[in-house]
Design a protein around this motif. Structure first.
Motif, PDB file in Angstrom:
ATOM      1  N   TYR A  87       0.831  -1.209   0.000  1.00  0.00           N
ATOM      2  CA  TYR A  87       0.000   0.000   0.000  1.00  0.00           C
ATOM      3  C   TYR A  87       0.864   1.257   0.000  1.00  0.00           C
ATOM      4  O   TYR A  87       0.519   2.248  -0.656  1.00  0.00           O
ATOM      5  N   ARG A  88       1.960   1.247   0.723  1.00  0.00           N
ATOM      6  CA  ARG A  88       2.872   2.398   0.715  1.00  0.00           C
ATOM      7  C   ARG A  88       3.446   2.607  -0.677  1.00  0.00           C
ATOM      8  O   ARG A  88       3.573   3.746  -1.151  1.00  0.00           O
TER       9      ARG A  88
ATOM     10  N   TRP B 153       0.829   4.143  -2.806  1.00  0.00           N
ATOM     11  CA  TRP B 153       0.624   5.548  -2.447  1.00  0.00           C
ATOM     12  C   TRP B 153       1.709   6.422  -3.065  1.00  0.00           C
ATOM     13  O   TRP B 153       1.417   7.498  -3.605  1.00  0.00           O
TER      14      TRP B 153
ATOM     15  N   ALA C  84      -5.649   2.605  -0.758  1.00  0.00           N
ATOM     16  CA  ALA C  84      -4.289   3.147  -0.784  1.00  0.00           C
ATOM     17  C   ALA C  84      -4.238   4.444  -1.593  1.00  0.00           C
ATOM     18  O   ALA C  84      -3.483   5.364  -1.263  1.00  0.00           O
TER      19      ALA C  84
ATOM     20  N   ALA D  69      -5.524   7.496   0.616  1.00  0.00           N
ATOM     21  CA  ALA D  69      -4.848   7.868   1.867  1.00  0.00           C
ATOM     22  C   ALA D  69      -4.271   9.276   1.796  1.00  0.00           C
ATOM     23  O   ALA D  69      -3.748   9.701   0.763  1.00  0.00           O
TER      24      ALA D  69
ATOM     25  N   ILE E 233      -0.819   5.448   5.906  1.00  0.00           N
ATOM     26  CA  ILE E 233      -0.677   4.042   5.506  1.00  0.00           C
ATOM     27  C   ILE E 233       0.026   3.251   6.610  1.00  0.00           C
ATOM     28  O   ILE E 233      -0.399   2.148   6.975  1.00  0.00           O
TER      29      ILE E 233
END
Length: 285
Positions: free
Chosen positions: A94-95, A98, A260, A263, A269
């Protein structure tokens, strides 16, 4: 007032709240980015609770609890692995999503993957996967909702009625407010689910006579309930296969990756990743 009528009143208030959130989201949606990814403004608390609701939903109330009841603590090998898996996937994948999204501000995972790999085929395939995953996922949520409404209303609401009403309300507030409305309702549902499961566990221990009686009851369980489950239904191999298939599919599926894109920051996250592991451990262990 009977418990069935009380439930209908509470459910009606909840439905009205969802519709109100839909109207609120509509008034605060000014662009396509607002509608599809909430303008990238979802904060850590709302995102964490939304992910908790997304990853667990009806399976937490009716799936996991039923499997634990039938197969004992052996099923916790899957749930424990799932808590760690969710945290790692969020913190790693997810990071990454992002950071990629920060450069071009995508509206959907399909758009992101198509642009990243410079392939219309990948974009179309991602959209197809989202559709094929989304239809049964939503259907199962509505079936579970109809069943719960029927039971808690003491038969006053049929399963079919509950399914159609809940489905209709979801459609209305999603079409009105997009992901902003979905985030708020999911956060509320995640909170309610967390509190309900936590209090349900405490209430169960009280009914058994307290912590001492609870631990004694665990020690008297058949050996298979503490190891592989009935008929070896939940061996470590089964748990691993469930994590690789269902766990990976739900957490890294296109529908979930949309969170994601929504965010607010990279710190959001990271908070959601840690929260997922801790909250899931508290819920099921």
């Amino acid at each position: 007032m009977s418990s069935g009528i009380a439930f209908i009143v509470i459910a009606s208030l909840y439905w009205l709240f969802c519709l109100f959130v839909g109207v609120w989201g509509y008034k605060h949606t000014k662009s396509s980015e607002d509608f599809f990814v909430a303008g990238g403004s979802i904060g850590p608390i709302v995102l964490s609770l939304s992910l908790l609701a997304t990853f667990n939903s009806s399976v937490a109330m009716m799936g996991h609890t039923g499997n634990i009841y039938m197969s004992g603590l052996s099923y916790l090998t899957y749930l424990g692995g799932g808590a760690i898996q969710a945290a790692l996937y969020i913190l790693i994948f997810y990071r990454r999503v992002w950071f990629i999204n920060e450069k071009k501000r995508y509206l959907t995972p399909a758009e992101m993957f198509g642009d990243y790999y410079k392939s219309k085929g990948i974009r179309g395939l991602t959209a197809i996967v989202a559709l094929l995953m989304g239809i049964p996922y939503v259907a199962l949520q509505l079936i579970a909702a109809g069943y719960v409404f029927n039971i808690l209303s003491q038969g006053m609401l049929s399963e079919t009625f509950g399914m159609y009403v809940m489905g209709g309300i979801v459609i209305v507030y999603i079409f009105l407010g997009g992901l902003k409305s979905a985030a708020i309702t999911d956060a509320l549902q995640g909170s309610l689910m967390f509190v309900a499961l936590l209090l349900g566990g405490v209430y169960g221990i009280v009914l058994l006579g307290g912590p001492g009686a609870f631990i004694e009851g665990l020690s008297n369980l058949p050996e298979y309930m503490l190891t592989h489950g009935a008929d070896e239904a939940y061996s470590w191999q089964t748990g691993a296969s469930l994590l690789l298939s269902i766990g990976t599919g739900v957490i890294l599926g296109p529908l979930s990756l949309t969170w994601a894109l929504s965010a607010k920051s990279e710190k959001t996250i990271r908070f959601a990743g840690v929260f997922s592991a801790v909250a899931t451990a508290i819920l099921y262990v």
